[in-house]
Design an enzyme around this catalytic site. Sequence first.
Site, PDB file in Angstrom:
ATOM      1  N   LYS A   1       0.416  -0.721   0.532  1.00  0.00           N
ATOM      2  CA  LYS A   1       0.442  -0.039  -0.268  1.00  0.00           C
ATOM      3  C   LYS A   1       0.725   1.399   0.677  1.00  0.00           C
ATOM      4  O   LYS A   1       0.351   2.245  -0.365  1.00  0.00           O
ATOM      5  CB  LYS A   1      -1.085   0.241   0.950  1.00  0.00           C
ATOM      6  CG  LYS A   1      -1.696  -1.158   1.095  1.00  0.00           C
ATOM      7  CD  LYS A   1      -2.816  -0.218   2.489  1.00  0.00           C
ATOM      8  CE  LYS A   1      -4.367  -1.876   2.322  1.00  0.00           C
ATOM      9  NZ  LYS A   1      -4.978  -1.442   2.906  1.00  0.00           N
TER      10      LYS A   1
ATOM     11  N   ASN B   1      -4.669   1.641  -1.511  1.00  0.00           N
ATOM     12  CA  ASN B   1      -5.290   0.672  -1.931  1.00  0.00           C
ATOM     13  C   ASN B   1      -5.991   0.071  -2.778  1.00  0.00           C
ATOM     14  O   ASN B   1      -6.813  -0.628  -3.427  1.00  0.00           O
ATOM     15  CB  ASN B   1      -5.831   0.023  -0.296  1.00  0.00           C
ATOM     16  CG  ASN B   1      -7.596   1.433  -0.583  1.00  0.00           C
ATOM     17  OD1 ASN B   1      -8.196   2.017  -1.245  1.00  0.00           O
ATOM     18  ND2 ASN B   1      -8.874  -0.005   0.416  1.00  0.00           N
TER      19      ASN B   1
ATOM     20  N   ASP C   1     -10.204   3.209   2.428  1.00  0.00           N
ATOM     21  CA  ASP C   1     -10.374   2.281   3.991  1.00  0.00           C
ATOM     22  C   ASP C   1     -10.592   3.475   5.187  1.00  0.00           C
ATOM     23  O   ASP C   1     -11.788   2.865   5.841  1.00  0.00           O
ATOM     24  CB  ASP C   1      -8.886   1.973   4.628  1.00  0.00           C
ATOM     25  CG  ASP C   1      -8.162   1.035   4.336  1.00  0.00           C
ATOM     26  OD1 ASP C   1      -8.814   0.048   3.311  1.00  0.00           O
ATOM     27  OD2 ASP C   1      -6.663   0.464   3.801  1.00  0.00           O
TER      28      ASP C   1
ATOM     29  N   ALA D   1      -2.258   0.187   9.414  1.00  0.00           N
ATOM     30  CA  ALA D   1      -4.222   0.007   9.455  1.00  0.00           C
ATOM     31  C   ALA D   1      -4.963   1.559   9.525  1.00  0.00           C
ATOM     32  O   ALA D   1      -5.916   1.521  10.276  1.00  0.00           O
ATOM     33  CB  ALA D   1      -4.867  -0.783  10.360  1.00  0.00           C
TER      34      ALA D   1
ATOM     35  N   ARG E   1       1.820  -0.220  21.407  1.00  0.00           N
ATOM     36  CA  ARG E   1       2.676  -1.823  22.339  1.00  0.00           C
ATOM     37  C   ARG E   1       4.253   0.140  22.150  1.00  0.00           C
ATOM     38  O   ARG E   1       4.452   0.463  23.404  1.00  0.00           O
ATOM     39  CB  ARG E   1       2.890  -2.674  21.677  1.00  0.00           C
ATOM     40  CG  ARG E   1       3.704  -3.113  22.489  1.00  0.00           C
ATOM     41  CD  ARG E   1       3.846  -4.834  21.397  1.00  0.00           C
ATOM     42  NE  ARG E   1       4.233  -4.709  20.246  1.00  0.00           N
ATOM     43  CZ  ARG E   1       3.911  -6.335  19.818  1.00  0.00           C
ATOM     44  NH1 ARG E   1       3.300  -6.686  19.966  1.00  0.00           N
ATOM     45  NH2 ARG E   1       4.475  -5.865  18.126  1.00  0.00           N
ATOM     46  N   THR E   2       5.109   0.579  21.371  1.00  0.00           N
ATOM     47  CA  THR E   2       5.579   0.737  20.996  1.00  0.00           C
ATOM     48  C   THR E   2       5.400   2.540  21.108  1.00  0.00           C
ATOM     49  O   THR E   2       4.364   2.447  19.663  1.00  0.00           O
ATOM     50  CB  THR E   2       5.937   0.645  19.644  1.00  0.00           C
ATOM     51  OG1 THR E   2       6.469  -0.797  19.186  1.00  0.00           O
ATOM     52  CG2 THR E   2       7.463   1.316  19.249  1.00  0.00           C
TER      53      THR E   2
ATOM     54  N   ILE F   1     -11.079  -3.379  13.289  1.00  0.00           N
ATOM     55  CA  ILE F   1     -11.318  -3.355  12.677  1.00  0.00           C
ATOM     56  C   ILE F   1     -10.160  -5.085  11.908  1.00  0.00           C
ATOM     57  O   ILE F   1     -10.639  -4.970  10.330  1.00  0.00           O
ATOM     58  CB  ILE F   1     -10.556  -2.277  11.410  1.00  0.00           C
ATOM     59  CG1 ILE F   1      -8.640  -2.166  12.190  1.00  0.00           C
ATOM     60  CG2 ILE F   1     -11.180  -1.097  11.952  1.00  0.00           C
ATOM     61  CD1 ILE F   1      -7.988  -1.575  11.086  1.00  0.00           C
TER      62      ILE F   1
ATOM     63  N   TYR G   1     -11.582  -8.983  10.988  1.00  0.00           N
ATOM     64  CA  TYR G   1     -12.696  -9.944  10.568  1.00  0.00           C
ATOM     65  C   TYR G   1     -12.664 -11.359  10.852  1.00  0.00           C
ATOM     66  O   TYR G   1     -13.336 -11.566  11.096  1.00  0.00           O
ATOM     67  CB  TYR G   1     -13.215  -8.899   9.966  1.00  0.00           C
ATOM     68  CG  TYR G   1     -12.102  -9.150   8.576  1.00  0.00           C
ATOM     69  CD1 TYR G   1     -11.852  -8.868   7.959  1.00  0.00           C
ATOM     70  CD2 TYR G   1     -11.807 -10.280   8.234  1.00  0.00           C
ATOM     71  CE1 TYR G   1     -10.754  -8.180   7.078  1.00  0.00           C
ATOM     72  CE2 TYR G   1     -10.962 -10.525   6.993  1.00  0.00           C
ATOM     73  CZ  TYR G   1     -10.833  -9.833   5.903  1.00  0.00           C
ATOM     74  OH  TYR G   1      -9.525  -9.437   4.875  1.00  0.00           O
TER      75      TYR G   1
ATOM     76  N   GLY H   1     -14.898  -5.602  11.798  1.00  0.00           N
ATOM     77  CA  GLY H   1     -14.175  -5.497  11.037  1.00  0.00           C
ATOM     78  C   GLY H   1     -14.863  -6.037  10.209  1.00  0.00           C
ATOM     79  O   GLY H   1     -14.416  -5.833   8.815  1.00  0.00           O
TER      80      GLY H   1
HETATM   81  P1  ATR Z   1       1.080  -3.583   8.855  1.00  0.00           P
HETATM   82  O1  ATR Z   1       2.108  -2.191   9.102  1.00  0.00           O
HETATM   83  O2  ATR Z   1       0.979  -4.515   8.088  1.00  0.00           O
HETATM   84  O3  ATR Z   1      -0.491  -2.928  10.576  1.00  0.00           O
HETATM   85  P2  ATR Z   1       2.616  -3.225  11.650  1.00  0.00           P
HETATM   86  O4  ATR Z   1       3.228  -2.559  11.325  1.00  0.00           O
HETATM   87  O5  ATR Z   1       3.311  -4.428  12.459  1.00  0.00           O
HETATM   88  O6  ATR Z   1       1.604  -3.592  10.515  1.00  0.00           O
HETATM   89  O7  ATR Z   1       1.381  -3.244  12.850  1.00  0.00           O
HETATM   90  C1  ATR Z   1       0.721  -3.470  13.455  1.00  0.00           C
HETATM   91  C2  ATR Z   1       0.180  -2.873  14.812  1.00  0.00           C
HETATM   92  O8  ATR Z   1      -0.808  -3.801  15.195  1.00  0.00           O
HETATM   93  C3  ATR Z   1       0.916  -1.991  15.500  1.00  0.00           C
HETATM   94  O9  ATR Z   1       0.257  -1.148  16.110  1.00  0.00           O
HETATM   95  C4  ATR Z   1       1.278  -2.946  16.278  1.00  0.00           C
HETATM   96  O10 ATR Z   1       1.985  -2.511  17.775  1.00  0.00           O
HETATM   97  P3  ATR Z   1       3.984  -1.951  17.143  1.00  0.00           P
HETATM   98  O11 ATR Z   1       3.823  -0.586  16.927  1.00  0.00           O
HETATM   99  O12 ATR Z   1       4.259  -2.351  19.174  1.00  0.00           O
HETATM  100  O13 ATR Z   1       5.028  -3.089  16.890  1.00  0.00           O
HETATM  101  C5  ATR Z   1      -0.111  -3.780  17.295  1.00  0.00           C
HETATM  102  N1  ATR Z   1       0.262  -5.563  17.394  1.00  0.00           N
HETATM  103  C6  ATR Z   1       0.613  -6.229  16.513  1.00  0.00           C
HETATM  104  N2  ATR Z   1       1.051  -7.475  17.558  1.00  0.00           N
HETATM  105  C7  ATR Z   1       0.652  -6.854  19.388  1.00  0.00           C
HETATM  106  C8  ATR Z   1       0.589  -7.129  20.395  1.00  0.00           C
HETATM  107  N3  ATR Z   1       0.488  -8.720  20.445  1.00  0.00           N
HETATM  108  N4  ATR Z   1      -0.037  -6.714  21.320  1.00  0.00           N
HETATM  109  C9  ATR Z   1      -0.004  -4.959  21.297  1.00  0.00           C
HETATM  110  N5  ATR Z   1       0.308  -4.677  19.943  1.00  0.00           N
HETATM  111  C10 ATR Z   1       0.734  -5.784  19.163  1.00  0.00           C
END
Ligand code: ATR
Length: 278
Positions: A66, A87, A102, A131, A152-153, A218, A220, A241
């Site tokens: 994307k 998308n 989206d 997303a 989380r981060t 979101i 599904y 979702g």
């Molecule tokens: P994409 O860009 O494909 O959506 P991504 O960048 O890995 O994939 O993003 C996934 C999201 O889900 C992120 O917000 C991720 O948090 P981090 O930025 O900390 O990685 C979150 N995520 C994935 N697994 C998680 C978990 N077990 N607990 C909390 N957040 C999670």
Amino acid sequence: MTIRCFVAGWPVSHSLSPILHGYWIEKYGLEGSYEPKAVQPADFKDFLINIDALGYAGGNVTLPFKREAFELVSKRDSEAEAIGAVNTVWLEKGKITGGNTDAYGFEANMDDNAPQWRDAKTALVLGAGGASPAIVHALLKTGISHVHLANRTVERAKTMAEHYGPNVSYSSLNDLTKVTGKADLVVNTTSHGMGKGADIEPIIALENFKPHTIVADIVYAPLETPFLASAKNAGLRTVDGLGMLLHQAVPGFEIWFGTRPKVDGDLRAHITERVNLT
Ligand code: ATR
């Protein structure tokens, strides 16, 4: 003339889009096709810039392309510009044009299932991955006063929040007590509950929410994520979702085939009868 469209991803086998567009092509008696195209990342540029020569009217771009599609298209619509990803692509006077449906998909799904979402003053968005920007964009378009982004981060949430300015705050997922008490709407955009059984913990504890809070996911697959299950248990209104996926497909289909398709219970049943969304 047969109109040919595609969904390009790597991998692409899990995509529900061929079933969904195939249903509409048949329902509206159109001469067309919508093909899954597994494109290796190294080949994506070559594929996208040649869609006209390959005989396609346009198509969808899914993970992981994307952002790359955003960079490669000759023209972008305002939604793609705002979200920073593409998308949906189509040809305008031979030029490859990119859009993003989206945010529209999210809005239309919420309008169908919890129309009072438009009155929300404060929203909590979980996740700052790929997303998330479409959801934050959709929320800001409603004129909402405040969005809190929790990830989380925390660094990723910070970068995103700073991009949007003073109406968007941020934190980690751990420190949400003050925010949950104020939120009228909570949206999970993380992949935390994806493909997981009901036995995992919800992404955040559903304590402290106001009784009218709407909880949306979101994701599904499963249709009922651990997060939605715990929200339901707590007596909160939930939105899954799948509707977002169905609605985001509408603008592309209309551009390629010239018919605006309907999202209804029959389409939803067509998908859920064929695909195991557990
Ligand atoms: P994409 O860009 O494909 O959506 P991504 O960048 O890995 O994939 O993003 C996934 C999201 O889900 C992120 O917000 C991720 O948090 P981090 O930025 O900390 O990685 C979150 N995520 C994935 N697994 C998680 C978990 N077990 N607990 C909390 N957040 C999670």
